[in-house]
Design an enzyme around this catalytic site. Sequence first.
Site, PDB file in Angstrom:
ATOM      1  N   LYS A  40      -0.093  -6.174  -4.791  1.00  0.00           N
ATOM      2  CA  LYS A  40      -1.063  -5.755  -3.617  1.00  0.00           C
ATOM      3  C   LYS A  40      -0.194  -4.077  -3.188  1.00  0.00           C
ATOM      4  O   LYS A  40       0.896  -4.851  -3.148  1.00  0.00           O
ATOM      5  CB  LYS A  40      -1.351  -7.224  -3.083  1.00  0.00           C
ATOM      6  CG  LYS A  40      -2.130  -6.803  -1.842  1.00  0.00           C
ATOM      7  CD  LYS A  40      -2.455  -7.976  -1.299  1.00  0.00           C
ATOM      8  CE  LYS A  40      -3.028  -8.089   0.495  1.00  0.00           C
ATOM      9  NZ  LYS A  40      -2.928  -8.590   1.317  1.00  0.00           N
ATOM     10  N   GLU A  60      -4.995 -13.208  13.450  1.00  0.00           N
ATOM     11  CA  GLU A  60      -4.548 -13.248  12.322  1.00  0.00           C
ATOM     12  C   GLU A  60      -3.367 -13.278  13.102  1.00  0.00           C
ATOM     13  O   GLU A  60      -2.210 -12.945  14.150  1.00  0.00           O
ATOM     14  CB  GLU A  60      -3.706 -11.970  12.222  1.00  0.00           C
ATOM     15  CG  GLU A  60      -3.364 -13.048  10.759  1.00  0.00           C
ATOM     16  CD  GLU A  60      -2.224 -11.698   9.319  1.00  0.00           C
ATOM     17  OE1 GLU A  60      -1.891 -11.663   8.636  1.00  0.00           O
ATOM     18  OE2 GLU A  60      -3.007 -10.707   9.675  1.00  0.00           O
ATOM     19  N   GLU A 112      -6.675 -11.862  -3.529  1.00  0.00           N
ATOM     20  CA  GLU A 112      -5.401 -11.296  -2.435  1.00  0.00           C
ATOM     21  C   GLU A 112      -4.804 -11.880  -1.335  1.00  0.00           C
ATOM     22  O   GLU A 112      -3.810 -12.291  -0.953  1.00  0.00           O
ATOM     23  CB  GLU A 112      -6.561 -10.532  -1.254  1.00  0.00           C
ATOM     24  CG  GLU A 112      -5.864  -9.502  -0.452  1.00  0.00           C
ATOM     25  CD  GLU A 112      -6.697  -8.843   0.482  1.00  0.00           C
ATOM     26  OE1 GLU A 112      -6.682  -7.808   1.293  1.00  0.00           O
ATOM     27  OE2 GLU A 112      -8.155  -8.271  -0.285  1.00  0.00           O
ATOM     28  N   GLU A 127     -14.754  -1.176   4.235  1.00  0.00           N
ATOM     29  CA  GLU A 127     -14.418  -2.080   5.826  1.00  0.00           C
ATOM     30  C   GLU A 127     -14.230  -1.677   6.664  1.00  0.00           C
ATOM     31  O   GLU A 127     -13.908  -2.226   7.394  1.00  0.00           O
ATOM     32  CB  GLU A 127     -13.584  -3.594   3.836  1.00  0.00           C
ATOM     33  CG  GLU A 127     -12.731  -4.347   4.693  1.00  0.00           C
ATOM     34  CD  GLU A 127     -11.597  -5.165   3.819  1.00  0.00           C
ATOM     35  OE1 GLU A 127     -10.341  -5.415   4.253  1.00  0.00           O
ATOM     36  OE2 GLU A 127     -12.492  -5.391   2.401  1.00  0.00           O
TER      37      GLU A 127
END
Length: 563
Positions: free
Chosen positions: A300, A350, A394, A529
């Site tokens: 990733k 986050e 993910e 996105e």
Amino acid sequence: MARSAVAPDSISARLLHPTSSSALKQRYWYRTCSLSMNGCKAAPERALGLCETRTLPAVSAPETALSELQAAVFSLKAEPPPCSPSGIIRLEIQVPIRKKANAIDWLHAQSHLPRCFFSGRGQRMDPSFSLVNGGGVWSNSGRDLVGVAGVGSAVFFQGIDPFAFQDWKCIRRFLSKDCPLIRAYGAIRFDARANISSEWKDFGSFYFTVPQVEFDELEESSILATTIAWDDSLLWTWKNAVDGLQVTMHQISPYFHKSTTEVPQTTIISWNHVPTKASWNTSVKKALQIIRSRDSELVKVVLARCSTYVTDTCIDPVTLLSCLQVEGENAYQFYIQPPDAPAFIGNTPEQLFHRKYLNISSEALAGTRARSLNKDEDLQIGRELLFSPKDHIEFTIVRESIRRKLESICDEVLVEPSKALRKLPRVQHLCAQLSGRLMSEDDEFAILASLHPSPAVCGLPMEEARQFIKNNEMFDRGMYAGPVGWFGGRESEFAVGIRSALVGKGFSTLIYAGAGIVEGTNPCSEWDELDLKASQFTKLLQQWEHQTRYREINIGSAQRGGY
């Protein structure tokens, strides 16, 4: 669980640089315009001579609090504390709930730089799951902090080399468990080894500040406070500190400015994306080729975009931050502005970590979908995210990476057994909570050094992903996607600096957004996105432009006798 060999000393050995006088001059610098001192130039092993909080009698209104604090500082100057070559003193005064005020409104009335702001996320973890009553609401003896706004700098901490164990110890030197509201607020670059671009140069590799004057918005009241810090070894004496504080306090407004009621007038002149959509597609396809290659360990990588919006007027960063509070449900708002610098602001969902004493909590956040105003459609979008194979990969990468990092430092780690949805006003994500218990409070630096950068903003393996980003991104991330938050004597809390922008110097606003690239990624979907994640800023700019043009049309119609 067994504790690995990862410890603060071993991590600092990787990050620390020589500490000769010439090296110190390269690593740190003074900002004379800030009327302060760089605490990173001190010897961290030298204990501070004095650290205390003095609470003054409560007053009936914030305006009265300022005059009382000014009088207290004047008295303190006349009768300084017992001879001490270094120290830090906080003077605070509480205002009852009937006069409760908003920290952003207070900040908007102030013009003194540097400035900072942090708000809690307003969401606690499930106490039945967590080892610690989780992050997002900052607690101090029953007084829950909603938001903190600060101006001036009693002491700041800044350097151009990577944030290291020694720097953390220098900050901790000015903090105390007995003074829990003396805190250092700031941010760290995403990649301190990357070259610093011109727009980020005033931030350095890291920047933290203990404000000279601070407004704390609590759930049931508010606090106005001043902080004085001095250290003779840094050529910043008690007299320097008090004189500097008095200069700042004379510039403090006792009133509040309701920034949310103003409609900024602006027109977007131009905008551009770095990378362009074509370059983005090329980079994503290149990343996917490496991910699919048998010769690569990369699974990733998170690629980002910097969008520059040029307007005909300067956007006020405090006003923009105030408007972002509408988007602030289940998110942290932050504002960092060093002297002579633009403001780094954001509205991030986050959490990187929250420490209270030895208890530590963190979370995995990954996968993104839009929200819908239609309840049934919104539920369906959420279900699609929960059962998406690509997003599950993910999310699992992020959660397992954080789990391993916590297990390397904590005695035990609890991981929420299933993923859930974190719903924000515009987007929703997959999330899971993790918690553990540190062996030592010195492990706080190890947690910070280990958790950042997480796979959610960099990739996995970290070094391979970081190198791909360095070689392929055509802009400097700066503090975007880096740790942003505060250190305190009893607890510390850091978010990840995503959903953020650089605002307020000239007529440009730089908006940052990123997306995770894994097997199954579609470049066009990830570009969409990016638009979705940046929309909390772009919608405001477009809204302000529309409102300005609407006003112009109405004015023109009125002049012509129209409606």
